[in-house]
Design an enzyme around this catalytic site. Structure first.
Site, PDB file in Angstrom:
ATOM      1  N   CYS A  50       0.812  -1.224   0.000  1.00  0.00           N
ATOM      2  CA  CYS A  50       0.000   0.000   0.000  1.00  0.00           C
ATOM      3  C   CYS A  50       0.845   1.274   0.000  1.00  0.00           C
ATOM      4  O   CYS A  50       0.360   2.342  -0.364  1.00  0.00           O
ATOM      5  CB  CYS A  50      -0.938   0.011   1.196  1.00  0.00           C
ATOM      6  SG  CYS A  50      -1.931  -1.470   1.292  1.00  0.00           S
ATOM      7  N   HIS A 102      -3.620   7.004   2.680  1.00  0.00           N
ATOM      8  CA  HIS A 102      -3.993   5.700   2.113  1.00  0.00           C
ATOM      9  C   HIS A 102      -5.360   5.329   2.665  1.00  0.00           C
ATOM     10  O   HIS A 102      -5.629   5.507   3.849  1.00  0.00           O
ATOM     11  CB  HIS A 102      -2.936   4.667   2.510  1.00  0.00           C
ATOM     12  CG  HIS A 102      -3.348   3.262   2.235  1.00  0.00           C
ATOM     13  ND1 HIS A 102      -3.892   2.858   1.037  1.00  0.00           N
ATOM     14  CD2 HIS A 102      -3.302   2.137   3.018  1.00  0.00           C
ATOM     15  CE1 HIS A 102      -4.151   1.567   1.087  1.00  0.00           C
ATOM     16  NE2 HIS A 102      -3.813   1.109   2.276  1.00  0.00           N
ATOM     17  N   ASN A 105     -10.041  -0.469  -0.111  1.00  0.00           N
ATOM     18  CA  ASN A 105      -8.577  -0.388  -0.083  1.00  0.00           C
ATOM     19  C   ASN A 105      -8.021  -0.911  -1.410  1.00  0.00           C
ATOM     20  O   ASN A 105      -8.121  -2.109  -1.695  1.00  0.00           O
ATOM     21  CB  ASN A 105      -8.079  -1.232   1.103  1.00  0.00           C
ATOM     22  CG  ASN A 105      -6.560  -1.226   1.228  1.00  0.00           C
ATOM     23  OD1 ASN A 105      -5.839  -0.805   0.328  1.00  0.00           O
ATOM     24  ND2 ASN A 105      -6.068  -1.723   2.355  1.00  0.00           N
TER      25      ASN A 105
HETATM   26  O1  UT7 Z   1      -3.757  -1.465   3.636  1.00  0.00           O
HETATM   27  C1  UT7 Z   1      -2.851  -2.141   4.456  1.00  0.00           C
HETATM   28  C2  UT7 Z   1      -3.099  -1.845   5.845  1.00  0.00           C
HETATM   29  N1  UT7 Z   1      -4.340  -2.445   6.255  1.00  0.00           N
HETATM   30  C3  UT7 Z   1      -4.902  -2.036   7.312  1.00  0.00           C
HETATM   31  O2  UT7 Z   1      -4.383  -1.132   7.920  1.00  0.00           O
HETATM   32  C4  UT7 Z   1      -6.126  -2.747   7.781  1.00  0.00           C
HETATM   33  C5  UT7 Z   1      -6.147  -2.708   9.264  1.00  0.00           C
HETATM   34  N2  UT7 Z   1      -7.239  -3.464   9.895  1.00  0.00           N
HETATM   35  C6  UT7 Z   1      -8.523  -3.108   9.805  1.00  0.00           C
HETATM   36  O3  UT7 Z   1      -8.905  -2.258   9.048  1.00  0.00           O
HETATM   37  C7  UT7 Z   1      -9.473  -3.762  10.776  1.00  0.00           C
HETATM   38  O4  UT7 Z   1      -8.733  -4.526  11.710  1.00  0.00           O
HETATM   39  C8  UT7 Z   1     -10.521  -4.686  10.100  1.00  0.00           C
HETATM   40  C9  UT7 Z   1     -11.557  -3.838   9.370  1.00  0.00           C
HETATM   41  C10 UT7 Z   1      -9.858  -5.632   9.138  1.00  0.00           C
HETATM   42  C11 UT7 Z   1     -11.271  -5.493  11.166  1.00  0.00           C
HETATM   43  O5  UT7 Z   1     -11.860  -4.599  12.128  1.00  0.00           O
HETATM   44  P1  UT7 Z   1     -11.645  -4.855  13.692  1.00  0.00           P
HETATM   45  O6  UT7 Z   1     -12.413  -3.826  14.389  1.00  0.00           O
HETATM   46  O7  UT7 Z   1     -10.163  -4.917  13.922  1.00  0.00           O
HETATM   47  O8  UT7 Z   1     -12.341  -6.253  13.902  1.00  0.00           O
HETATM   48  P2  UT7 Z   1     -11.731  -7.597  14.491  1.00  0.00           P
HETATM   49  O9  UT7 Z   1     -10.797  -8.236  13.525  1.00  0.00           O
HETATM   50  O10 UT7 Z   1     -11.233  -7.365  15.883  1.00  0.00           O
HETATM   51  O11 UT7 Z   1     -13.054  -8.488  14.587  1.00  0.00           O
HETATM   52  C12 UT7 Z   1     -14.127  -8.150  15.453  1.00  0.00           C
HETATM   53  C13 UT7 Z   1     -15.265  -9.131  15.243  1.00  0.00           C
HETATM   54  C14 UT7 Z   1     -14.824 -10.591  15.265  1.00  0.00           C
HETATM   55  O12 UT7 Z   1     -15.828 -11.337  15.898  1.00  0.00           O
HETATM   56  P3  UT7 Z   1     -15.699 -11.801  17.438  1.00  0.00           P
HETATM   57  O13 UT7 Z   1     -14.444 -12.617  17.503  1.00  0.00           O
HETATM   58  O14 UT7 Z   1     -15.598 -10.524  18.221  1.00  0.00           O
HETATM   59  O15 UT7 Z   1     -16.945 -12.574  17.661  1.00  0.00           O
HETATM   60  C15 UT7 Z   1     -14.773 -10.959  13.809  1.00  0.00           C
HETATM   61  O16 UT7 Z   1     -14.977 -12.350  13.592  1.00  0.00           O
HETATM   62  O17 UT7 Z   1     -15.855  -8.926  13.948  1.00  0.00           O
HETATM   63  C16 UT7 Z   1     -15.927 -10.165  13.245  1.00  0.00           C
HETATM   64  N3  UT7 Z   1     -15.804  -9.904  11.822  1.00  0.00           N
HETATM   65  C17 UT7 Z   1     -16.861  -9.621  11.032  1.00  0.00           C
HETATM   66  N4  UT7 Z   1     -18.169  -9.537  11.295  1.00  0.00           N
HETATM   67  C18 UT7 Z   1     -18.977  -9.219  10.264  1.00  0.00           C
HETATM   68  C19 UT7 Z   1     -14.683  -9.871  11.073  1.00  0.00           C
HETATM   69  N5  UT7 Z   1     -14.978  -9.585   9.796  1.00  0.00           N
HETATM   70  C20 UT7 Z   1     -16.324  -9.428   9.754  1.00  0.00           C
HETATM   71  C21 UT7 Z   1     -17.220  -9.126   8.705  1.00  0.00           C
HETATM   72  N6  UT7 Z   1     -18.526  -9.025   9.017  1.00  0.00           N
HETATM   73  N7  UT7 Z   1     -16.803  -8.909   7.435  1.00  0.00           N
END
Ligand code: UT7
Length: 326
Positions: free
Chosen positions: A113, A253, A283
């Site tokens: 990225c 980004h 993204n």
């Molecule tokens: O471009 C390169 C750099 N990239 C980035 O900087 C991306 C950085 N990361 C992010 O943007 C975020 O971490 C994400 C958007 C990928 C995820 O958001 P988060 O707030 O960090 O969520 P999480 O991974 O902690 O997941 C929270 C919950 C989980 O469920 P439990 O374990 O709390 O029951 C996941 O299983 O959300 C669940 N989850 C979803 N639920 C509905 C994960 N993906 C989804 C989804 N829909 N698509």
């Protein structure tokens, strides 16, 4: 003193729109979750036979036209991508041929990225040293073909697109004022595409293990991104002896609206001075910053003399920023 000046930009995204509601039909997710956690509402996805160089060609052609340059005027082409058409020839060489840019050297760079700003660093350095004078820099990706559409933690994030910029040597006090690039390979496991290279060459087994798709530890990546970018933008302004209030626009980004908001907050910049289009494209990795830059220029958000700050964070890990005087 010579420096690189961005004299024109261009961008291209595929026509096909995939909304969050479309994704609700194929994976266990919701428009509400995606919007709240990422800021993404929809993304663009290529049709089957479009490759990265096709998107790069469209964006580059627009930028060349706006710069009133012919392809043969360009002496260097750099394409930043993690989704090259193939391992080799490089996407930059494929683009060179398609454009008919016969006088250009051409190569790809991979900084995920951060790729476009890494490219800006290289292009500006070569212009400052007098080695090149007219550089075509492109960030282009077809992430949809390396996205695991069964993995809800990643497939909601990515989109396809391309952005291009043309840099020319100038002696004026405008253009690229500074570039800052960094890496931390020890955190490479946080975002990677493990299959298809010399470590895990493409085979029936790698396909069955789905190694040919992007893997990301999203939450860990998120925390490193916020911390790193806050520090990076502060340092970039300090190195240029500028106060945040002197910035006209922050072009981040587009990975996650919450990361963008945290960076803006650290700078004390109102969100109106931050360019956001993540809702439309998701993204797009190396294409994200140049698409945003082009849209900012085309919509009149950047005027002559403005200071703008570009920043990005991504796989590698890599991160990068640039202070540009328009
Ligand atoms: O471009 C390169 C750099 N990239 C980035 O900087 C991306 C950085 N990361 C992010 O943007 C975020 O971490 C994400 C958007 C990928 C995820 O958001 P988060 O707030 O960090 O969520 P999480 O991974 O902690 O997941 C929270 C919950 C989980 O469920 P439990 O374990 O709390 O029951 C996941 O299983 O959300 C669940 N989850 C979803 N639920 C509905 C994960 N993906 C989804 C989804 N829909 N698509």
């Amino acid at each position: 003193m010579l420096r690189g000046r961005i004299v024109a930009t261009g961008s291209y995204v595929p026509e096909n729109v995939v909304t969050n509601h479309d994704l609700e039909k194929i994976i266990d997710t919701s428009d509400e979750w995606i919007t709240e956690r990422t800021g993404i509402k929809e993304r663009r996805v290529v049709n089957g036979d479009q490759a990265t160089s096709d998107l790069a060609f469209e964006a580059a052609s627009i930028a060349l036209k706006r710069a009133h340059l012919r392809p043969k005027d360009i002496d260097l082409i750099i394409v930043a991508t993690i989704t090259a058409d193939m391992a080799f020839p490089s996407t930059a060489c494929i683009l060179q041929d398609r454009l008919g840019a016969k006088n250009a050297a051409a190569f790809d760079i991979n900084a995920a990225c951060s790729g476009f700003i890494y490219g800006l660093h290289i292009a500006n350095g070569l212009i400052r040293s007098g080695i090149h004078t007219k550089v075509l820099l492109v960030g282009a990706e077809v992430l949809s073909k390396v996205t695991d559409w069964q993995d809800r933690t990643t497939c909601i994030l990515f989109g396809d697109g391309a952005g291009a910029a043309i840099l020319e040597a100038t002696k004026e006090k405008r253009g690229v004022c500074s570039t800052h690039i960094s890496s931390d390979g020890s955190l490479g496991d946080l975002i990677r595409l493990p299959g298809g290279g010399s470590r895990n060459p493409c085979s029936k087994e790698t396909i069955l293990k789905r190694l040919n798709y992007i893997k990301m530890k999203g939450n860990e990546t998120f925390k490193v991104a916020v911390r790193t970018l806050e520090e990076l933008v502060t340092r970039t302004l300090a190195d240029n002896s500028l106060e945040p209030s002197q910035l006209s626009l922050l072009i981040p980004h587009q990975a996650n609206i919450r990361i963008i908001q945290a960076t803006a907050k650290r700078l004390g910049m109102p969100i109106e001075k931050v360019f956001v289009n993540i809702d439309k494209y998701g993204n797009t990795s190396a294409a994200s910053v140049p698409i945003a830059l082009d849209e900012a220029v085309q919509t009149g958000r950047i005027q002559d003399g403005d200071y703008i700050l570009l920043e990005a964070f991504g796989g590698g890990l890599t991160w990068a920023s640039s202070l540009v005087r328009w």
